[in-house]
Design a protein around this motif. Structure first.
Motif, PDB file in Angstrom:
ATOM      1  N   ASP A 180     -48.548 -55.195   1.544  1.00  0.00           N
ATOM      2  CA  ASP A 180     -48.911 -56.519   1.974  1.00  0.00           C
ATOM      3  C   ASP A 180     -50.476 -56.555   2.366  1.00  0.00           C
ATOM      4  OD1 ASP A 180     -46.188 -57.397   1.678  1.00  0.00           O
ATOM      5  OD2 ASP A 180     -45.802 -57.620   3.747  1.00  0.00           O
ATOM      6  N   VAL A 181     -50.971 -57.736   2.492  1.00  0.00           N
ATOM      7  CA  VAL A 181     -52.261 -57.661   3.145  1.00  0.00           C
ATOM      8  C   VAL A 181     -52.184 -58.239   4.393  1.00  0.00           C
ATOM      9  CG1 VAL A 181     -54.574 -58.730   2.729  1.00  0.00           C
ATOM     10  CG2 VAL A 181     -53.241 -58.277   0.644  1.00  0.00           C
ATOM     11  N   PRO A 182     -52.701 -57.619   5.571  1.00  0.00           N
ATOM     12  CA  PRO A 182     -52.478 -57.793   6.749  1.00  0.00           C
ATOM     13  C   PRO A 182     -53.409 -58.869   7.249  1.00  0.00           C
ATOM     14  CG  PRO A 182     -52.508 -55.336   6.629  1.00  0.00           C
ATOM     15  CD  PRO A 182     -53.097 -56.169   5.295  1.00  0.00           C
ATOM     16  N   LEU A 183     -53.204 -59.842   7.931  1.00  0.00           N
ATOM     17  CA  LEU A 183     -54.015 -60.590   8.658  1.00  0.00           C
ATOM     18  C   LEU A 183     -53.406 -60.339   9.974  1.00  0.00           C
ATOM     19  CD1 LEU A 183     -53.829 -64.485   7.062  1.00  0.00           C
ATOM     20  CD2 LEU A 183     -55.629 -62.765   6.955  1.00  0.00           C
ATOM     21  N   VAL A 184     -54.677 -59.723  10.753  1.00  0.00           N
ATOM     22  CA  VAL A 184     -54.266 -59.299  12.147  1.00  0.00           C
ATOM     23  C   VAL A 184     -55.050 -59.993  13.198  1.00  0.00           C
ATOM     24  CG1 VAL A 184     -53.995 -57.176  13.642  1.00  0.00           C
ATOM     25  CG2 VAL A 184     -54.178 -56.838  11.153  1.00  0.00           C
ATOM     26  N   TRP A 185     -54.094 -60.826  14.129  1.00  0.00           N
ATOM     27  CA  TRP A 185     -54.792 -61.808  14.756  1.00  0.00           C
ATOM     28  C   TRP A 185     -54.494 -61.045  16.388  1.00  0.00           C
ATOM     29  CZ3 TRP A 185     -53.070 -67.306  13.043  1.00  0.00           C
ATOM     30  CH2 TRP A 185     -53.729 -67.369  11.653  1.00  0.00           C
ATOM     31  N   GLY A 186     -55.338 -61.443  17.416  1.00  0.00           N
ATOM     32  CA  GLY A 186     -55.232 -61.175  18.900  1.00  0.00           C
ATOM     33  C   GLY A 186     -55.223 -62.495  19.626  1.00  0.00           C
ATOM     34  N   SER A 187     -54.149 -62.682  20.591  1.00  0.00           N
ATOM     35  CA  SER A 187     -54.144 -63.828  21.246  1.00  0.00           C
ATOM     36  C   SER A 187     -54.860 -63.916  22.390  1.00  0.00           C
ATOM     37  CB  SER A 187     -52.452 -63.897  21.620  1.00  0.00           C
ATOM     38  OG  SER A 187     -52.137 -62.831  22.655  1.00  0.00           O
ATOM     39  N   SER A 188     -55.624 -63.027  22.646  1.00  0.00           N
ATOM     40  CA  SER A 188     -56.705 -63.137  23.961  1.00  0.00           C
ATOM     41  C   SER A 188     -57.865 -62.074  23.398  1.00  0.00           C
ATOM     42  CB  SER A 188     -55.996 -62.545  25.136  1.00  0.00           C
ATOM     43  OG  SER A 188     -55.933 -60.866  25.071  1.00  0.00           O
ATOM     44  N   ALA A 189     -58.987 -62.163  24.297  1.00  0.00           N
ATOM     45  CA  ALA A 189     -60.129 -61.243  24.066  1.00  0.00           C
ATOM     46  C   ALA A 189     -59.569 -59.982  24.042  1.00  0.00           C
ATOM     47  CB  ALA A 189     -61.238 -61.530  24.860  1.00  0.00           C
ATOM     48  N   LEU A 190     -58.810 -59.534  25.023  1.00  0.00           N
ATOM     49  CA  LEU A 190     -58.128 -58.202  24.984  1.00  0.00           C
ATOM     50  C   LEU A 190     -57.432 -57.873  23.599  1.00  0.00           C
ATOM     51  CD1 LEU A 190     -56.555 -56.821  28.179  1.00  0.00           C
ATOM     52  CD2 LEU A 190     -55.511 -56.598  26.077  1.00  0.00           C
ATOM     53  N   ALA A 191     -56.501 -58.776  23.307  1.00  0.00           N
ATOM     54  CA  ALA A 191     -55.740 -58.433  22.229  1.00  0.00           C
ATOM     55  C   ALA A 191     -56.402 -58.682  20.796  1.00  0.00           C
ATOM     56  CB  ALA A 191     -54.697 -59.489  22.124  1.00  0.00           C
ATOM     57  N   ALA A 192     -57.507 -59.357  20.987  1.00  0.00           N
ATOM     58  CA  ALA A 192     -58.387 -59.395  19.795  1.00  0.00           C
ATOM     59  C   ALA A 192     -59.023 -57.777  19.738  1.00  0.00           C
ATOM     60  CB  ALA A 192     -59.358 -60.395  19.755  1.00  0.00           C
ATOM     61  N   THR A 193     -59.386 -57.196  20.516  1.00  0.00           N
ATOM     62  CA  THR A 193     -60.138 -56.046  20.609  1.00  0.00           C
ATOM     63  C   THR A 193     -59.221 -54.904  19.924  1.00  0.00           C
ATOM     64  OG1 THR A 193     -61.657 -56.295  22.466  1.00  0.00           O
ATOM     65  CG2 THR A 193     -61.143 -54.003  21.874  1.00  0.00           C
ATOM     66  N   ALA A 194     -57.972 -55.154  20.278  1.00  0.00           N
ATOM     67  CA  ALA A 194     -56.760 -54.248  19.686  1.00  0.00           C
ATOM     68  C   ALA A 194     -56.626 -54.693  18.286  1.00  0.00           C
ATOM     69  CB  ALA A 194     -55.518 -54.413  20.540  1.00  0.00           C
ATOM     70  N   ALA A 195     -56.685 -55.875  18.003  1.00  0.00           N
ATOM     71  CA  ALA A 195     -56.643 -56.359  16.423  1.00  0.00           C
ATOM     72  C   ALA A 195     -57.655 -55.706  15.695  1.00  0.00           C
ATOM     73  CB  ALA A 195     -56.547 -58.065  16.398  1.00  0.00           C
ATOM     74  N   TYR A 196     -58.770 -55.885  16.236  1.00  0.00           N
ATOM     75  CA  TYR A 196     -60.153 -55.069  15.479  1.00  0.00           C
ATOM     76  C   TYR A 196     -59.682 -53.905  15.104  1.00  0.00           C
ATOM     77  CZ  TYR A 196     -64.668 -53.350  14.296  1.00  0.00           C
ATOM     78  OH  TYR A 196     -65.865 -52.853  13.812  1.00  0.00           O
ATOM     79  N   ARG A 197     -59.313 -52.874  16.411  1.00  0.00           N
ATOM     80  CA  ARG A 197     -58.942 -51.566  16.165  1.00  0.00           C
ATOM     81  C   ARG A 197     -58.030 -51.167  15.129  1.00  0.00           C
ATOM     82  NH1 ARG A 197     -59.708 -46.189  17.484  1.00  0.00           N
ATOM     83  NH2 ARG A 197     -57.999 -44.960  17.905  1.00  0.00           N
ATOM     84  N   LEU A 198     -56.800 -51.968  15.180  1.00  0.00           N
ATOM     85  CA  LEU A 198     -56.044 -52.072  14.067  1.00  0.00           C
ATOM     86  C   LEU A 198     -56.319 -52.094  12.948  1.00  0.00           C
ATOM     87  CD1 LEU A 198     -53.079 -51.617  13.040  1.00  0.00           C
ATOM     88  CD2 LEU A 198     -52.618 -53.938  13.751  1.00  0.00           C
ATOM     89  N   CYS A 199     -57.421 -52.860  12.549  1.00  0.00           N
ATOM     90  CA  CYS A 199     -57.980 -52.969  11.199  1.00  0.00           C
ATOM     91  C   CYS A 199     -58.683 -51.991  10.712  1.00  0.00           C
ATOM     92  CB  CYS A 199     -58.762 -54.296  11.105  1.00  0.00           C
ATOM     93  SG  CYS A 199     -57.766 -55.889  10.974  1.00  0.00           S
ATOM     94  N   CYS A 200     -59.454 -51.525  11.763  1.00  0.00           N
ATOM     95  CA  CYS A 200     -60.321 -50.151  11.557  1.00  0.00           C
ATOM     96  C   CYS A 200     -59.407 -49.373  11.318  1.00  0.00           C
ATOM     97  CB  CYS A 200     -61.210 -49.989  12.740  1.00  0.00           C
ATOM     98  SG  CYS A 200     -62.500 -51.147  13.259  1.00  0.00           S
TER      99      CYS A 200
END
Length: 358
Positions: free
Chosen positions: A200-220
């Protein structure tokens, strides 16, 4: 790589000792800086994002991360610049750190002992915290991040007592136990999510600024460990643009509206093509409207045949929450690499690119 990821708890404890021995507390002698600027690339640079997430929107001074060769023009002697490089040899970081020294900034260096970064620290009389790499820079995240957090604590900008560092390490150990290689997919959350994402092609969304940092890390980590694409987003911004992908090409060929979208064990092996996969990283501290938006997005995605996976933060303190999100995500990317027959450790394209510009 699995062993490196499993070392996260040990990194927290070791980095705490290293930062204290290096004397990061002296940074407070000149009072609170106007701003904190973290300089770093890749797995080193994300330490600045974690710092900003843990300090939160109520932080008394701005915290920003610079990824590149140039220091913003506004940065000067009133600011603290923290240069982070696991190897201590990252050219972009060295360039910016040298410029910060020329401008008279207060300086903290975090990185490899005996490296050019350590030499720059000695020449500029900046505080230097040596970090022992566990293998790959991206796997040494907590060894690089904890000294940065303790520097902010010394300045009165981050509420990260020793008890929270220890509870975070304990939670990282718990994630490592649940995601251990000997654990079967039906009880191992990282293996289960990795198998669901494969193809699949993942769209990774964080539900807060904190979770968004983790989402960016997941994509990296998807990029480097699994050599796999990932699209990063943050709610609510992603719902003003990325959500339209639910109606596009990659949403086709998924579960039809007549099927049960909540049937986790449905057989997807006969799908004519794979498509989008919405991955929601959920924080415990969400704006009420963001919570509604996440729930509505999941329903919208499933209704259009887009698979949905939710990962919830654990713990109360911001450091605990972001650490658990990142830890599980790191395991997911390594298991996805294994499922795809990819070695997660080497990064040949990065090395070739460096060689081409050397």
């Amino acid at each position: 790589m699995l062993r490196q990821v499993a070392s996260s708890a040990a990194q927290v404890r070791e980095a705490r000792r290293a930062a204290e021995e290096a004397g990061v507390g002296v940074l407070a002698e000149d009072g609170r800086p106007r701003a904190i600027v973290v300089v770093g690339m890749g797995g080193s640079g994300i330490s600045g994002d974690v710092l900003a997430a843990v300090c939160g929107t109520g932080c008394a001074v701005p915290v920003t991360t610079v990824r590149g060769y140039r220091l913003p023009g506004w940065v000067g002697a009133a600011d603290l610049v923290i240069a982070v490089s696991c190897s201590g040899r990252t050219e972009e970081t060295l360039d910016v750190a040298a410029e910060a020294a020329r401008r008279g900034c207060r300086l903290l260096f975090v990185g490899g002992e005996g490296s050019p970064l350590a030499e720059l620290a000695a020449m500029t009389r900046g505080v230097f915290v040596p970090v022992r790499s566990v293998g790959q820079p991206r796997a040494t995240l907590w060894g690089l991040t904890v000294p940065v957090l303790l520097a902010a604590r010394a300045l009165g900008l981050a509420d990260v007592p020793d008890a929270v560092l220890e509870s975070t390490a304990t939670r990282l150990e718990d994630v490592a136990h649940r995601c251990r290689p000997s654990s079967e997919p039906f009880v191992n959350p990282a293996k289960r999510i990795a198998l669901d994402l494969a193809g699949d092609v993942p769209l990774v969304w964080g539900s807060s600024a904190l979770a968004a940092t983790a989402a960016y890390r997941l994509c990296c980590q998807l990029n480097e460990n699994a050599k796999y694409p990932g699209v990063f987003g943050e709610v609510p911004e992603a719902q003003h643009n990325q959500v339209m992908a639910f109606d596009g090409h990659f949403a086709r060929g998924r579960v039809s509206s007549s099927e049960d979208p909540d049937d986790f064990f449905r057989d997807r092996s006969d799908d004519p093509e794979h498509g989008l996969h919405l991955v929601l990283l959920r924080d415990a501290d969400e704006h009420p409207q963001v919570r509604k938006r996440c729930e509505a997005s999941a329903e919208l995605a499933r209704g259009r045949g887009v698979a949905v996976t939710e990962i919830a933060a654990e713990g109360e303190h911001p450091l605990e929450r972001i650490a658990t999100l990142i830890a599980l995500s790191d395991y997911v990317t390594v298991y996805l690499a294994i499922a795809l027959g990819v070695d997660p450790t080497p990064v040949p394209a990065i090395q070739e690119l460096k060689a081409r510009i050397a």
